[in-house]
Write an enzyme that holds these catalytic residues in place. Sequence first.
Site, PDB file in Angstrom:
ATOM      1  N   GLY A   1      33.692  15.817  23.471  1.00  0.00           N
ATOM      2  CA  GLY A   1      34.546  16.982  23.327  1.00  0.00           C
ATOM      3  C   GLY A   1      33.749  18.275  23.366  1.00  0.00           C
TER       4      GLY A   1
ATOM      5  N   HIS B   1      35.918  23.525  30.036  1.00  0.00           N
ATOM      6  CA  HIS B   1      35.185  22.503  30.788  1.00  0.00           C
ATOM      7  C   HIS B   1      34.264  21.689  29.884  1.00  0.00           C
ATOM      8  CE1 HIS B   1      36.086  23.320  35.137  1.00  0.00           C
ATOM      9  NE2 HIS B   1      36.682  24.350  34.545  1.00  0.00           N
TER      10      HIS B   1
ATOM     11  N   HIS C   1      44.523  31.978  32.541  1.00  0.00           N
ATOM     12  CA  HIS C   1      44.466  32.347  33.953  1.00  0.00           C
ATOM     13  C   HIS C   1      44.931  33.785  34.188  1.00  0.00           C
ATOM     14  CE1 HIS C   1      44.199  28.084  35.915  1.00  0.00           C
ATOM     15  NE2 HIS C   1      43.222  28.344  35.068  1.00  0.00           N
ATOM     16  N   SER C   2      45.487  34.413  33.148  1.00  0.00           N
ATOM     17  CA  SER C   2      45.852  35.828  33.290  1.00  0.00           C
ATOM     18  C   SER C   2      44.610  36.719  33.384  1.00  0.00           C
ATOM     19  CB  SER C   2      46.735  36.276  32.125  1.00  0.00           C
ATOM     20  OG  SER C   2      46.022  36.246  30.902  1.00  0.00           O
TER      21      SER C   2
ATOM     22  N   ASP D   1      47.929  39.399  29.863  1.00  0.00           N
ATOM     23  CA  ASP D   1      49.343  39.755  29.843  1.00  0.00           C
ATOM     24  C   ASP D   1      50.169  38.755  30.634  1.00  0.00           C
ATOM     25  OD1 ASP D   1      48.837  40.340  32.485  1.00  0.00           O
ATOM     26  OD2 ASP D   1      48.999  42.505  32.251  1.00  0.00           O
TER      27      ASP D   1
ATOM     28  N   ASP E   1      31.123  19.736  22.432  1.00  0.00           N
ATOM     29  CA  ASP E   1      29.819  19.416  21.845  1.00  0.00           C
ATOM     30  C   ASP E   1      28.641  20.046  22.566  1.00  0.00           C
ATOM     31  OD1 ASP E   1      29.898  17.964  24.186  1.00  0.00           O
ATOM     32  OD2 ASP E   1      29.336  16.044  23.283  1.00  0.00           O
TER      33      ASP E   1
ATOM     34  N   SER F   1      27.667  19.439  25.601  1.00  0.00           N
ATOM     35  CA  SER F   1      26.980  18.532  26.518  1.00  0.00           C
ATOM     36  C   SER F   1      26.885  19.102  27.928  1.00  0.00           C
ATOM     37  CB  SER F   1      27.685  17.171  26.557  1.00  0.00           C
ATOM     38  OG  SER F   1      28.996  17.265  27.094  1.00  0.00           O
TER      39      SER F   1
ATOM     40  N   ASP G   1      36.078  31.461  42.523  1.00  0.00           N
ATOM     41  CA  ASP G   1      34.877  31.672  43.317  1.00  0.00           C
ATOM     42  C   ASP G   1      34.598  30.525  44.282  1.00  0.00           C
ATOM     43  OD1 ASP G   1      33.981  34.187  42.311  1.00  0.00           O
ATOM     44  OD2 ASP G   1      33.293  33.179  40.498  1.00  0.00           O
TER      45      ASP G   1
END
EC number: 1.11.1.-
Length: 361
Positions: free
Chosen positions: A89, A70, A198-199, A223, A91, A93, A204
């Site tokens: 990028g 993110h 995502h493994s 995995d 950085d 921020s 939430d």
Amino acid sequence: MSFKAIFALVSLAVAASAAPPRQVECSAGRVVSNAACCQWFDVLDDIQENLFDGSECGEDAHESLRLTFHDAIGFSPMLFREGKFGGGGADGSIMAFAQIETAFHANIGVDEIVEEQRPFALKHQVSFGDFIQFAGAVGVSNCAGGPRLQFLAGRSNISQPSPDLLVPEPSDLTDTIFARMGDAGFSPNEIVDLLASHSVAAQDKVDPTIPGTPFDSTPSSFDAQFFVETLLKGVLFPGNGSNVGEVLSPLKGEFRLFSDNEIARDPRTACEWQSFITDHDSMVTKFETVMVKLATLGHNPLDLIDCSEVIPVPKAVTLPPAILPAGKSLGDIQAACAATPFPRLGTAPGPATTIAPVPPA
């Protein structure tokens, strides 16, 4: 100059090139190749104990890895070409301007890990950009079968807020995601490589009534089970119904993002997706490679210092092969790779699989 003198100079040059890199001793007898990396051992010790609860692959490890994306993906060469600010990028921020960036719709939920991490960065006087990438690399190294990510230090703590609408959303169509990620320099297959994260992920905020709902049945293991289960036919919602960015899941207690569902079945990415089901080593290697690109967006890597030696080596584990969850068969798989037959998989014994939520940090 005499031949003997020339020979002596050549011999010295060869000896110098063959000499092992100079080692610098840090605290507790640990060594690095660059003294600037020593401070990161102190950061490591602190966050393993006090952020990752004793080096666990838990929610904070998952969220720290998510934050690396993110923060970094806020980078658009297209905006720069249009004469606008396209973001810095990786950085930091998102931490420096948290009130602005965590309010972006795509960043819902990252405010919690930003505020958990900030005191550590301030305490150790390291830049936000460096800390975010370091914490993500350390966190994922705690996960069974996880990668050992490169870590480069030396990002400035001077940044500007990223523009909005640069972080893909789970409700986005594949064309939209491929275009946004392509602008940042990633191919469709590299998007799949990144989604190996995502493994070890859970949701939430897409459905806030069921926080900690994992994306596969092994949320503490890096995995291939995620790549199998995303191809299973969806039959239920883990919560009280459909939410924006959510589609039917195959297992009770499991969450499926619309974007994962679509990328797994898109003809441009289906074969890369399927390939990871039987090749864990390739999944890890490709994830390590694509994370090098993500972590240096907006930077010249040659301006940074390689402190990868500080990142823990993940524990050696023998992960079981990917299988079909109990109660499922190959008839439940929605294979989408036309070039390669879907692999033969075993099936877990017992009653239909039910997945527990990831415990809160």
